[in-house]
Design a protein around this motif. Structure first.
Motif, short mmCIF file in Angstrom:
data_model
loop_
_atom_site.label_atom_id
_atom_site.label_comp_id
_atom_site.label_asym_id
_atom_site.label_seq_id
_atom_site.Cartn_x
_atom_site.Cartn_y
_atom_site.Cartn_z
N UNK A 193 81.99 47.17 22.38
CA UNK A 193 81.77 46.18 21.96
C UNK A 193 82.08 45.10 23.21
N UNK A 194 81.02 44.37 24.31
CA UNK A 194 81.72 44.20 25.02
C UNK A 194 80.94 42.59 24.52
N UNK A 195 81.29 41.13 25.67
CA UNK A 195 81.74 39.77 25.16
C UNK A 195 79.90 39.80 24.81
N UNK A 196 79.45 38.98 23.94
CA UNK A 196 77.76 39.47 23.69
C UNK A 196 76.90 40.02 23.54
N UNK A 197 77.67 41.68 23.35
CA UNK A 197 76.29 42.22 23.24
C UNK A 197 76.19 43.29 24.77
N UNK A 198 75.43 44.52 24.00
CA UNK A 198 74.46 45.02 25.24
C UNK A 198 73.60 45.43 24.74
N UNK A 199 72.38 45.86 26.02
CA UNK A 199 71.36 46.65 25.58
C UNK A 199 71.61 47.77 26.58
N UNK A 200 70.69 48.78 26.72
CA UNK A 200 70.74 50.15 27.61
C UNK A 200 69.65 50.30 28.42
N UNK A 201 69.06 50.51 29.26
CA UNK A 201 67.85 50.61 30.02
C UNK A 201 68.06 51.81 30.98
N UNK A 202 67.24 53.34 30.84
CA UNK A 202 66.49 54.09 30.74
C UNK A 202 65.77 54.04 31.66
N UNK A 203 66.08 54.22 32.52
CA UNK A 203 64.34 54.95 33.38
C UNK A 203 64.64 56.31 33.91
N UNK A 204 63.54 56.98 34.00
CA UNK A 204 62.95 58.57 33.88
C UNK A 204 62.18 58.05 35.51
N UNK A 205 62.83 58.51 36.30
CA UNK A 205 62.43 58.74 37.21
C UNK A 205 61.95 60.11 38.37
N UNK A 206 61.05 60.34 37.00
CA UNK A 206 60.37 61.42 37.08
C UNK A 206 60.82 63.01 36.98
N UNK A 207 61.94 62.72 36.30
CA UNK A 207 63.06 63.94 36.11
C UNK A 207 61.95 65.11 35.56
N UNK A 208 61.95 66.36 36.27
CA UNK A 208 61.18 66.88 36.23
C UNK A 208 62.49 67.74 35.13
N UNK A 209 64.03 67.93 34.23
CA UNK A 209 64.12 69.11 33.20
C UNK A 209 63.40 68.01 32.04
N UNK A 234 72.36 49.75 33.19
CA UNK A 234 70.84 50.01 34.07
C UNK A 234 71.56 51.57 34.72
N UNK A 235 70.77 52.89 34.18
CA UNK A 235 70.53 53.91 34.01
C UNK A 235 69.61 54.77 34.43
N UNK A 236 69.75 54.89 35.82
CA UNK A 236 68.17 55.56 36.81
C UNK A 236 68.80 57.19 36.31
N UNK A 237 67.53 58.08 35.30
CA UNK A 237 67.24 58.79 35.04
C UNK A 237 66.55 60.17 35.96
N UNK A 238 67.58 60.87 36.08
CA UNK A 238 67.14 62.17 36.99
C UNK A 238 67.36 63.57 37.10
N UNK A 239 67.20 64.77 35.96
CA UNK A 239 68.06 65.84 35.95
C UNK A 239 69.62 65.23 35.10
N UNK A 240 68.59 64.38 34.33
CA UNK A 240 69.91 64.08 33.57
C UNK A 240 70.16 64.78 31.90
N UNK A 241 69.54 65.03 31.68
CA UNK A 241 69.04 66.19 30.47
C UNK A 241 69.98 66.45 29.55
N UNK A 242 71.33 66.62 29.91
CA UNK A 242 72.25 67.46 29.56
C UNK A 242 73.11 65.95 29.45
#
Length: 340
Positions: A41-57, A20-28
């Motif tokens: 390559x973690x055991x069982x595979x992975x997924x990424x959850x991106x949460x854009x917290x109203x980022x102004x960029x 889980x990655x909260x995103x704020x001013x993280x465009x770069x």
């Protein structure tokens, strides 16, 4: 590549790890972070959850471009406005489907290579939560001082192992994540919710890198708000301290009154001391104002919670899977309606 709406209990095989990655001013930086995570390559595979917290960029455009490329399964959640890091993490936890969940910032100060170490330490050790600690933090001096103060306050107010460093780079089991997201109030403090859920907690030393781009999104004001969340959401100690301060001032006032009476009885002169009287009045008034402020903070938060202040308002949720040779050639994108 296919896209569809995703929830915590969404269709398909649950991955071993959700990040889980909260995103704020993280465009770069968020694109580089996802690319690095995709090589793991973690055991069982992975997924990424991106949460854009109203980022102004341009974070929204970058995250949507990542959906089109989808190097790994990605869930993208967009908040309707900025609610704060802990609120964004709560949203991410609700959409994560992994048997373990790692939360991390989008600024690349936590090396993606440490993710598998952290995951394996939690999984192989049977820990509900594993926090990271740093031999040397690459933050500004005032930020390190603020972090130490926050951890000192947490040692007093939270039922946590003494000396445990509370880091935003942490791994928790799905059991703990489910317990944390039961909280529906508008003022979440992730670590406080974790301490209420489990005591099977460990820590792991990892590397901490200088910030890749820009400055920290945490200001003094944001840190103060975070401390208030910690102090008023998970403990009655501030109210008890206010009671203690009031009792102490009452005792000092009684002693002062006795001293004035004694002086009037044993001396022929009228008791003097206008300056000392004013000092006492100002001191007592200050303590009373402080106590009223503490009580008002509790009452105000209770009022806003009772009035239904949202923890977050979700504008959209999208889910992208990487293209596979056996997968259908294309599918239409479907978006989940905004929820709270």
């Amino acid at each position: 590549m296919t896209r569809n709406a995703a929830t915590r209990d969404g269709a398909g095989r649950s991955p071993g790890l959700s990040i889980v990655v909260p995103v704020y001013r993280g465009a770069t930086t968020v694109g580089r972070l996802v690319e690095a995570l995709a090589r793991l390559r973690p055991e069982g595979g992975l997924e990424v959850v991106l949460v854009n917290d109203g980022s102004p960029d341009e974070s929204d455009q970058v995250c949507r471009a990542l959906l089109d490329q989808a190097p790994v399964p990605i869930i993208y959640v967009e908040h309707a406005r900025n609610y704060g890091e802990h609120n964004a993490v709560m949203t991410g936890l609700r959409h994560a489907r992994g048997r373990y969940v790692i939360t991390m910032d989008d600024d690349l100060q936590n090396p993606p290579e440490e993710v598998v170490r952290l995951y394996d330490h939690a999984r192989n050790g049977g820990w509900d939560v594993v926090y990271t600690r740093y031999a040397k933090k690459q933050h500004a001096g005032w930020r390190n001082l603020g972090s130490r103060f926050a951890n000192l306050v947490a040692d007093t107010l939270l039922d946590k192992p003494s000396g445990l460093y509370l880091s935003s780079f942490r791994c928790m089991s799905a059991l703990t994540a489910e317990a944390v997201v039961r909280y529906q109030g508008p003022y979440p403090y992730i670590d406080g919710l974790i301490m209420q859920s489990t005591q099977r907690i460990d820590s792991l030393e990892v590397q901490h890198l200088p910030r890749a781009e820009g400055d920290s999104n945490y200001t003094v004001t944001r840190l103060i708000r975070l401390w208030l969340n910690l102090a008023t959401s998970f403990s009655l100690i501030p109210l008890r301290l206010a009671i203690f301060a009031g009792a102490t001032m009452a005792a000092l006032g009684a002693l002062g009154a006795v001293a004035v009476i004694v002086e009037a009885l044993v001396t022929a002169n009228r008791p003097s001391g206008w300056a000392s009287t004013m000092v006492v009045l100002l001191l007592v008034g200050g303590v009373q104002s402080m106590m009223l402020g503490v009580i008002g903070e509790y009452v105000g938060r209770t009022f806003l919670s009772a009035n239904g202040k949202p923890q977050a308002t979700i504008r959209s949720v999208e889910h992208a899977e990487p293209l596979r040779a056996t997968a259908p050639s294309a599918a239409a994108s479907a978006r989940q309606p905004a929820t709270r």
